[in-house]
Scaffold this active site. Sequence first.
Site, PDB file in Angstrom:
ATOM      1  N   ASP A 376      37.571  26.154  32.154  1.00  0.00           N
ATOM      2  CA  ASP A 376      37.788  27.434  32.914  1.00  0.00           C
ATOM      3  C   ASP A 376      36.331  28.274  33.083  1.00  0.00           C
ATOM      4  O   ASP A 376      35.558  28.147  32.347  1.00  0.00           O
ATOM      5  CB  ASP A 376      38.897  28.591  32.341  1.00  0.00           C
ATOM      6  CG  ASP A 376      39.201  29.603  33.502  1.00  0.00           C
ATOM      7  OD1 ASP A 376      38.958  29.501  34.566  1.00  0.00           O
ATOM      8  OD2 ASP A 376      39.963  30.706  33.237  1.00  0.00           O
ATOM      9  N   GLU A 379      31.786  28.573  36.482  1.00  0.00           N
ATOM     10  CA  GLU A 379      31.120  28.409  37.720  1.00  0.00           C
ATOM     11  C   GLU A 379      29.555  28.552  37.250  1.00  0.00           C
ATOM     12  O   GLU A 379      28.734  27.818  38.362  1.00  0.00           O
ATOM     13  CB  GLU A 379      31.402  29.609  38.505  1.00  0.00           C
ATOM     14  CG  GLU A 379      32.937  29.787  39.208  1.00  0.00           C
ATOM     15  CD  GLU A 379      33.758  29.705  38.207  1.00  0.00           C
ATOM     16  OE1 GLU A 379      33.831  30.306  37.020  1.00  0.00           O
ATOM     17  OE2 GLU A 379      35.047  29.268  38.396  1.00  0.00           O
ATOM     18  N   ASP A 454      42.484  31.591  40.732  1.00  0.00           N
ATOM     19  CA  ASP A 454      43.408  32.886  40.530  1.00  0.00           C
ATOM     20  C   ASP A 454      43.956  33.292  42.092  1.00  0.00           C
ATOM     21  O   ASP A 454      43.376  34.125  42.917  1.00  0.00           O
ATOM     22  CB  ASP A 454      42.753  34.103  40.059  1.00  0.00           C
ATOM     23  CG  ASP A 454      42.496  33.745  38.703  1.00  0.00           C
ATOM     24  OD1 ASP A 454      42.901  32.847  38.007  1.00  0.00           O
ATOM     25  OD2 ASP A 454      41.444  34.650  38.084  1.00  0.00           O
TER      26      ASP A 454
HETATM   27  O1  LIG Z   1      41.863  32.656  30.636  1.00  0.00           O
HETATM   28  C1  LIG Z   1      42.379  33.666  31.210  1.00  0.00           C
HETATM   29  C2  LIG Z   1      42.271  33.276  32.895  1.00  0.00           C
HETATM   30  O2  LIG Z   1      40.988  33.227  33.155  1.00  0.00           O
HETATM   31  C3  LIG Z   1      40.849  33.144  34.586  1.00  0.00           C
HETATM   32  O3  LIG Z   1      40.972  34.224  35.319  1.00  0.00           O
HETATM   33  C4  LIG Z   1      40.335  35.398  35.127  1.00  0.00           C
HETATM   34  C5  LIG Z   1      39.065  35.612  35.949  1.00  0.00           C
HETATM   35  O4  LIG Z   1      38.151  34.516  36.045  1.00  0.00           O
HETATM   36  C6  LIG Z   1      38.194  36.742  35.560  1.00  0.00           C
HETATM   37  O5  LIG Z   1      37.362  37.092  36.542  1.00  0.00           O
HETATM   38  C7  LIG Z   1      39.170  37.985  35.584  1.00  0.00           C
HETATM   39  O6  LIG Z   1      39.301  38.638  36.743  1.00  0.00           O
HETATM   40  C8  LIG Z   1      38.969  40.088  36.796  1.00  0.00           C
HETATM   41  C9  LIG Z   1      38.213  40.017  38.157  1.00  0.00           C
HETATM   42  O7  LIG Z   1      36.996  39.489  38.172  1.00  0.00           O
HETATM   43  C10 LIG Z   1      37.805  41.631  38.394  1.00  0.00           C
HETATM   44  O8  LIG Z   1      37.078  41.694  39.500  1.00  0.00           O
HETATM   45  C11 LIG Z   1      39.079  42.770  38.370  1.00  0.00           C
HETATM   46  O9  LIG Z   1      39.604  42.818  39.683  1.00  0.00           O
HETATM   47  O10 LIG Z   1      40.013  42.314  37.170  1.00  0.00           O
HETATM   48  C12 LIG Z   1      40.388  40.786  37.267  1.00  0.00           C
HETATM   49  C13 LIG Z   1      41.243  40.768  36.094  1.00  0.00           C
HETATM   50  O11 LIG Z   1      40.703  41.128  34.964  1.00  0.00           O
HETATM   51  O12 LIG Z   1      40.404  38.004  34.669  1.00  0.00           O
HETATM   52  C14 LIG Z   1      41.333  36.809  35.227  1.00  0.00           C
HETATM   53  C15 LIG Z   1      42.314  36.770  34.483  1.00  0.00           C
HETATM   54  O13 LIG Z   1      43.025  37.855  34.673  1.00  0.00           O
HETATM   55  C16 LIG Z   1      41.521  31.828  35.234  1.00  0.00           C
HETATM   56  O14 LIG Z   1      41.350  31.686  36.314  1.00  0.00           O
HETATM   57  C17 LIG Z   1      43.042  31.834  34.664  1.00  0.00           C
HETATM   58  O15 LIG Z   1      43.628  30.794  35.152  1.00  0.00           O
HETATM   59  C18 LIG Z   1      42.956  32.207  33.128  1.00  0.00           C
HETATM   60  O16 LIG Z   1      44.496  32.277  32.818  1.00  0.00           O
END
Ligand SMILES: OC[C@H]1O[C@H](O[C@H]2[C@H](O)[C@@H](O)[C@@H](O[C@H]3[C@H](O)[C@@H](O)[C@@H](O)O[C@@H]3CO)O[C@@H]2CO)[C@H](O)[C@@H](O)[C@@H]1O
Length: 751
Positions: A376, A379, A454
Amino acid sequence: MIKTSEGIIVRNEKRKLELRVLSDKIINVFVSDKEEKRKDTIAIERKEYDIPKFTLKEELESILIETNSLKVKIDKNDLSVSFLDKNENIINEDYKGGVKFSETDVRCYKKLREDHFYGFGEKAGYLDKKGERLEMWNTDEFMTHNQTTKLLYESYPFFIGMNDYHTYGIFLDNSFRSFFDMGQESQEYYFFGAYGGQMNYYFIYGQDIKEVVENYTYLTGRISLPPLWVLGYQQSRYSYTPQERVLKIAKTFREKDIPCDVIYLDIDYMEGYRVFTWNKDTFKNYKEMLKQLKEMGFKVVTIVDPGVKRDYDYHVYREGIEKGYFVKDKYGITYVGKVWPGEACFPDFLQEEVRYWWGEKHREFIKDGIDGIWNDMNEPAVFETPTKTMPEDNIHILDGEKILHKEAHNIYANYMAMATRDGLLRIKPNERPFVLTRAGFSGIQRYAAMWTGDNKSLYEHLLMMMPMLINIGLSGQPFAGADVGGFEGDCNEELFIRWIEAAIFTPFLRVHSAIGTKDQEPWSFGKKAEDISRKYIKMRYELLPYLYDLFYTASQKGYPIMRPLVFEYQDDENTHKIYDEFLLGDNLLIAPVYLPSKEKREVYLPKGIWYDYWTGKEFKGESYYLVDAPIDIVPLFVKEGGILLKQQPQSFVGEKEIKEIIIEIYKGEEGHYLHYEDDGKSFDYTKGIYNLFEIGFKYQRGKIDIKFDRIHSGYEKGVKKYKFVLKNFDEIEEVKINGKKVDKEKCEVIL
Ligand SMILES: OC[C@H]1O[C@H](O[C@H]2[C@H](O)[C@@H](O)[C@@H](O[C@H]3[C@H](O)[C@@H](O)[C@@H](O)O[C@@H]3CO)O[C@@H]2CO)[C@H](O)[C@@H](O)[C@@H]1O
């Protein structure tokens, strides 16, 4: 003009055009305004080609190359290229000189003759991309997967152009941020290009979409057969912790008789998000947990992110620093970015030595009983930066040469997946590895399955899953799926049911949900959702032989497993824009319900006769129907002459010995099917230890003649009993199997 063994090199005062004839239908075009060598990215798997015979004719103004299938005309003045069929009809031609170089980018203009554009991999929006502008830059884009979302996690600079007369594909082999304007700027031309790198593209001609995909994957590679267990149902959550919860989830699947093969451990199994560690408080006896899961028939897949916590007491970081394995900034200092563990460094997977090191890090994990790896954040994602990634001028080393991150970014995940896969292969050389990735570039199918990141628990995202997965399949990656039920937000009973009903027909089937959201196991929404989920998950297990056969075809020809209707019915123009129905292989049509409170949906059935899977009702194709879809029914149709292979459902792959395969034959004048069988786990098939069967039938006036032929015999432990079930036939008077009359009530073959 210089003739080379593969094609020609032509120059004018401004530029050079190198054209390689790689097959009768594949032409590589490389245009440069400097003296440089063409550079292929990791996307291109093929290193050698059987160069076909071609003729060359030079005239005053032009050069003509001719293969058995194509003519390529080069204008000697501006070096523009046109591709023509044998009857001199233009398939594709450069617009006003074609390639343009500027300070910021390199691009190629083409005359717009196409009615439809497909492919482009993981993109939000509809199936047909005509009139859209798309970009390729791997991005951790949270939740906003809608029509306006331009960037997602994966980049496939590949598209298929189609009109009533021709079908072709273009693959721009350039890993820089690339762009594709498919008729948004003008209705006269379209263009594609990149902010850096070379104009190096492959023109791929095909008689239809199928052939284009086959030729494209001839270049970029095909999946190798996955272990059978990854075709089963998979349960994930951010995060199942502590270990008692993991075991509870596993036991509940077995108690409730809901098949499940895999449980995922998300980032919280680690110690402070340090990769290759275990949280000793919450996973005190993780080895015992893994043992118990194994006894219950579960496989375990753990997440492994690229970010290595900056902590000198942590062995992975220390080794990485000491060996100089991390990506450097423009000053040559190890780059530090913020991700889950806080400050972290990123291995430079482009280096072979780094890949080897990383691969070896999995050894302990695999020895302890981990079965697959989930990559994961690759990128690579970096938190709290405007670009969501590392600076474009960071430095990587590829083949001993420095390259900047802006060139390495889109291909970083392929190299990480390669490191993981190769590592797993070294650790268990005769076990098919399983790697799941979020990011990727064309060719990623050779290393990993992918999921679409996501999404949200919304009907819109259930709908979007279809065109997105379909276009990913058309872009050479057949092994893909979405977070079933939606990742962020609370799912609910009806949405979960409708999502499961659709998703059991997607190649990768995993329910995954975010921290803080409502539980998302099949039993989390009450008895109705549990019962319906069980019914459909069991159906997935029943259909495993059919599904595995599609994986086999994907490994041989690159065909998608989940197909748009246009893939099989290109001549039927009603199929050209359909994005909310799909085919599993060529026999089964699925029309999921993706709106709340609906008990009916409109379905388009292409040419031929179709049978309602549930009721047997006959439908004439080339028509739209409003069909019943109560909450426990997903509209499903089998085409006339269709053949479906089934087996007894089981709680997990390998639970029971499969003693019988049921071959359902749907009424039609004839039907054909290829069935593949092996041990589903090792590479023994590469030594011929597999079976291949040709199944077919002809039917006329009450008489059916079935052919069942083992065309390759190598796997002795294969199923011995094959039972034929005739569906929808009128009164059958006579059944013959391989020319011999058999009892109508006992249509079977015992090997
Ligand atoms: O391993 C945990 C999960 O990780 C991935 O999802 C995360 C994502 O990659 C992160 O960027 C982040 O998302 C945040 C986002 O970037 C930010 O703009 C804001 O809106 O808050 C978001 C939430 O914190 O967190 C994601 C996880 O919640 C992966 O894609 C998942 O499958 C994994 O479970």
